[in-house]
Design a protein around this motif. Structure first.
Motif, PDB file in Angstrom:
ATOM      1  N   GLY A 155       0.839  -1.205   0.000  1.00 44.95           N
ATOM      2  CA  GLY A 155       0.000   0.000   0.000  1.00 44.95           C
ATOM      3  C   GLY A 155       0.868   1.246   0.000  1.00 44.95           C
ATOM      4  O   GLY A 155       0.539   2.246   0.641  1.00 44.95           O
ATOM      5  N   ALA A 156       1.975   1.191  -0.743  1.00 41.47           N
ATOM      6  CA  ALA A 156       2.950   2.297  -0.711  1.00 41.47           C
ATOM      7  C   ALA A 156       2.652   3.359  -1.769  1.00 41.47           C
ATOM      8  O   ALA A 156       3.471   4.256  -1.993  1.00 41.47           O
ATOM      9  CB  ALA A 156       4.362   1.740  -0.902  1.00 41.47           C
ATOM     10  N   ARG A 180      -1.227  -1.386  -6.414  1.00 41.84           N
ATOM     11  CA  ARG A 180      -1.627  -1.601  -7.815  1.00 41.84           C
ATOM     12  C   ARG A 180      -1.142  -0.484  -8.732  1.00 41.84           C
ATOM     13  O   ARG A 180      -0.726  -0.710  -9.845  1.00 41.84           O
ATOM     14  CB  ARG A 180      -3.160  -1.699  -7.908  1.00 41.84           C
ATOM     15  CG  ARG A 180      -3.710  -2.991  -7.370  1.00 41.84           C
ATOM     16  CD  ARG A 180      -5.205  -2.899  -7.178  1.00 41.84           C
ATOM     17  NE  ARG A 180      -5.537  -1.793  -6.274  1.00 41.84           N
ATOM     18  CZ  ARG A 180      -6.754  -1.499  -5.870  1.00 41.84           C
ATOM     19  NH1 ARG A 180      -7.786  -2.194  -6.290  1.00 41.84           N
ATOM     20  NH2 ARG A 180      -6.971  -0.491  -5.041  1.00 41.84           N
ATOM     21  N   LEU A 234      -8.267  -1.536   2.838  1.00 40.01           N
ATOM     22  CA  LEU A 234      -9.376  -0.708   2.387  1.00 40.01           C
ATOM     23  C   LEU A 234     -10.597  -0.965   3.253  1.00 40.01           C
ATOM     24  O   LEU A 234     -10.682  -1.995   3.935  1.00 40.01           O
ATOM     25  CB  LEU A 234      -9.707  -0.987   0.916  1.00 40.01           C
ATOM     26  CG  LEU A 234     -10.286  -2.358   0.588  1.00 40.01           C
ATOM     27  CD1 LEU A 234     -11.160  -2.254  -0.645  1.00 40.01           C
ATOM     28  CD2 LEU A 234      -9.175  -3.380   0.359  1.00 40.01           C
ATOM     29  N   VAL A 254      -7.279  -8.491   0.982  1.00 38.84           N
ATOM     30  CA  VAL A 254      -6.231  -7.461   1.131  1.00 38.84           C
ATOM     31  C   VAL A 254      -5.889  -7.259   2.611  1.00 38.84           C
ATOM     32  O   VAL A 254      -4.724  -7.205   2.995  1.00 38.84           O
ATOM     33  CB  VAL A 254      -6.686  -6.112   0.506  1.00 38.84           C
ATOM     34  CG1 VAL A 254      -5.627  -5.037   0.721  1.00 38.84           C
ATOM     35  CG2 VAL A 254      -6.967  -6.261  -0.983  1.00 38.84           C
ATOM     36  N   TYR A 296     -15.104  -4.504   7.607  1.00 39.15           N
ATOM     37  CA  TYR A 296     -13.832  -3.799   7.829  1.00 39.15           C
ATOM     38  C   TYR A 296     -13.415  -3.925   9.296  1.00 39.15           C
ATOM     39  O   TYR A 296     -12.261  -4.265   9.602  1.00 39.15           O
ATOM     40  CB  TYR A 296     -13.984  -2.322   7.447  1.00 39.15           C
ATOM     41  CG  TYR A 296     -12.741  -1.517   7.725  1.00 39.15           C
ATOM     42  CD1 TYR A 296     -11.568  -1.750   7.016  1.00 39.15           C
ATOM     43  CD2 TYR A 296     -12.723  -0.531   8.718  1.00 39.15           C
ATOM     44  CE1 TYR A 296     -10.413  -1.037   7.285  1.00 39.15           C
ATOM     45  CE2 TYR A 296     -11.576   0.188   8.991  1.00 39.15           C
ATOM     46  CZ  TYR A 296     -10.424  -0.067   8.272  1.00 39.15           C
ATOM     47  OH  TYR A 296      -9.275   0.646   8.541  1.00 39.15           O
ATOM     48  N   PHE A 333      -8.337   6.872   2.112  1.00 40.24           N
ATOM     49  CA  PHE A 333      -9.141   5.792   2.686  1.00 40.24           C
ATOM     50  C   PHE A 333     -10.645   6.077   2.637  1.00 40.24           C
ATOM     51  O   PHE A 333     -11.443   5.228   2.225  1.00 40.24           O
ATOM     52  CB  PHE A 333      -8.696   5.548   4.136  1.00 40.24           C
ATOM     53  CG  PHE A 333      -9.481   4.481   4.837  1.00 40.24           C
ATOM     54  CD1 PHE A 333      -9.110   3.155   4.740  1.00 40.24           C
ATOM     55  CD2 PHE A 333     -10.610   4.805   5.578  1.00 40.24           C
ATOM     56  CE1 PHE A 333      -9.851   2.164   5.376  1.00 40.24           C
ATOM     57  CE2 PHE A 333     -11.354   3.831   6.217  1.00 40.24           C
ATOM     58  CZ  PHE A 333     -10.971   2.501   6.107  1.00 40.24           C
ATOM     59  N   VAL A 336     -12.202   5.812  -0.803  1.00 41.85           N
ATOM     60  CA  VAL A 336     -12.275   4.416  -1.261  1.00 41.85           C
ATOM     61  C   VAL A 336     -13.374   3.662  -0.511  1.00 41.85           C
ATOM     62  O   VAL A 336     -14.121   2.867  -1.083  1.00 41.85           O
ATOM     63  CB  VAL A 336     -10.910   3.704  -1.055  1.00 41.85           C
ATOM     64  CG1 VAL A 336     -11.000   2.227  -1.410  1.00 41.85           C
ATOM     65  CG2 VAL A 336      -9.830   4.384  -1.898  1.00 41.85           C
TER      66      VAL A 336
END
Ligand code: NAP
Length: 403
Positions: A155-156, A180, A234, A254, A296, A333, A336
């Motif tokens: 997640g960079a 991605r 996410l 993820v 989540y 965040f 998304v």
């Protein structure tokens, strides 16, 4: 129990550990008894050598209680402010001892002698505390010296992941950057290389695919990864029946499956080298049920329990594990997750906290307000009440059509 105690008292001189034990005795046993049990008529409290009695004593005991509770926490967590504030407090006791003896025995040879004798131990403690900076966390070895040359940050391409990569590179650690969006990863890589003179490797990967984490592990198999930051994640908010099944399972892959696979693939090398670190981006959402954000919240509870378990399992092999639990942080965040934008901490502050607490404790909540919100109610109130309150908070944060 023995290992827990060893962990609790590790790397501190005996006198600081003794101070911690004394402070916790005062905070958890003596002061509550003194404030709530002791008859008002018998109560006495001394500040700067001045004695307070009755209700004044009860009132003046409250700051004492706070100070001992803060000292217990500060010493346990090696907070640098203990040196300054602890020294102030013991200096106050030292002065108090002198004033008290002189006012009791008069400004005579005996009064001054007894005053100096009783003030001396506290004066010495004041000097020792003021000189104890090395035992508190601000001064620590750079990450590269502690864990090795390379880190993998998932997640960079945005938010906390970028800040993790920057913080690691600042301490000389070369970074594998995964997410991605390749273009964003390349921008981060250029920045790190130019500003911090570290090496980088960009790995575009979709961690919602079951094979994604395996591909990523293979892409850095030739490197000695000393720090793994399981950060990609996410959220997906809304009434459960309105959420798409595929996005929910992607979220679980993820947030939960990929960290397990990456940790499993990389931890063996760390154990062989006898050092390493694994950081998880959890969330305060993992501390409580969160209606309208349930999957989540459950995924972050998974991360927290996994990390806290690993902290104990891997400790003796020289590997530090930490789950960072932020509250709202200003990143992509919310967009998304489908939340209405609301303000929060900066990613930089939150990551800085993770960097200073890694190795000190298994979990850290960012900010005292988040700590009060996430930890205290869950320990005091029924969980069903907490779930209803949480639902009302989340309701305000998502669009009407998703409520
Ligand atoms: N921001 C907050 O309020 C907050 C609060 C508590 C906890 N957290 C946690 O902090 C972590 C980082 O979040 P953030 O706030 O930095 O969010 P963010 O700005 O949205 O960043 C999320 C990162 O995860 C990556 N990612 C998402 N899906 C991915 C996938 N399928 N494959 C590979 N990478 C993927 C994204 O990269 P690509 O899109 O390029 O793939 C991005 O780099 C998450 O685990 C989150 O749960 C955030």
């Amino acid at each position: 129990m023995r290992d827990w105690l060893r962990d609790l008292f590790r790397d501190r001189p005996v006198w600081i550990n003794a101070l911690m034990i004394f402070s916790s005795y005062m905070a958890f046993i003596y002061m509550p008894w003194d404030i709530f049990w002791k008859p008002v008529a018998e109560d006495q409290e001394v500040w700067f050598g001045v004695m307070f009695t009755g209700w004044w004593a009860k009132l003046m005991a409250l700051p004492h209680w706070f100070i001992y509770a803060a000292a217990t926490h500060g010493i346990r967590r090696r907070r640098p402010w203990v040196c300054t504030w602890g020294a102030f407090y013991t200096a106050q006791i030292s002065i108090g001892m002198l004033v008290w003896n002189i006012s009791t025995f008069g400004f005579s040879l005996l009064g001054v002698f007894l005053g100096l004798i009783s003030a001396a131990p506290f004066a010495l403690l004041t000097l020792a505390l003021a000189d104890a900076r090395e035992h508190f966390s601000e001064i620590r070895k750079p990450m590269r010296a502690r864990y090795g040359e390379w880190a993998l940050v998932t997640g960079a391409s945005a938010g906390l992941g970028v800040e993790f990569a920057r913080a690691l590179a600042r301490e000389g650690v070369s970074c594998v950057l995964a997410a991605r969006r390749e273009d964003r990863l390349r921008e981060v890589a250029d920045e790190l290389e130019q500003r911090h003179r570290v090496e980088t490797r960009v790995v575009p990967v979709d961690l919602s695919k079951p094979e994604g984490a395996e591909e990523l592990a293979r892409a850095c198999a030739d490197l000695e990864i000393g720090v793994l930051v399981n950060n990609a994640g996410l959220g997906y908010a809304g009434r459960f029946e309105k959420l798409e099944t595929e996005r929910l399972t992607d979220l679980i892959t993820v947030n939960c499956t990929s960290p397990v696979i990456l940790t499993s693939r990389l931890v063996g090398g760390m154990i062989e080298r006898g050092r390493g670190a694994v950081i998880f981006s959890g969330s305060i959402a993992g501390r409580q049920p969160l209606p309208l954000h349930g999957v989540y919240s459950a995924s972050k509870a998974f991360d927290r329990l996994f990390a806290e378990s690993l902290y104990v399992e891997l400790r003796e092999q020289g590997i530090d594990v930490l789950v960072l639990e932020p509250g709202t942080t200003e990143t992509e965040f919310q967009e998304v997750a489908g939340e209405i934008p609301h303000s929060g901490d900066t990613a930089e502050t939150v990551v800085a906290l993770a960097m200073t607490t890694l190795g000190e404790q298994p979990a850290v909540v960012s900010g005292w307000w988040n700590w009060i919100r996430a930890i205290v109610p869950a320990r005091v109130f029924p969980r069903s009440l907490i779930a209803y309150v949480a639902r009302d908070v989340i309701k305000e944060r998502i669009p009407i059509e998703m409520r």
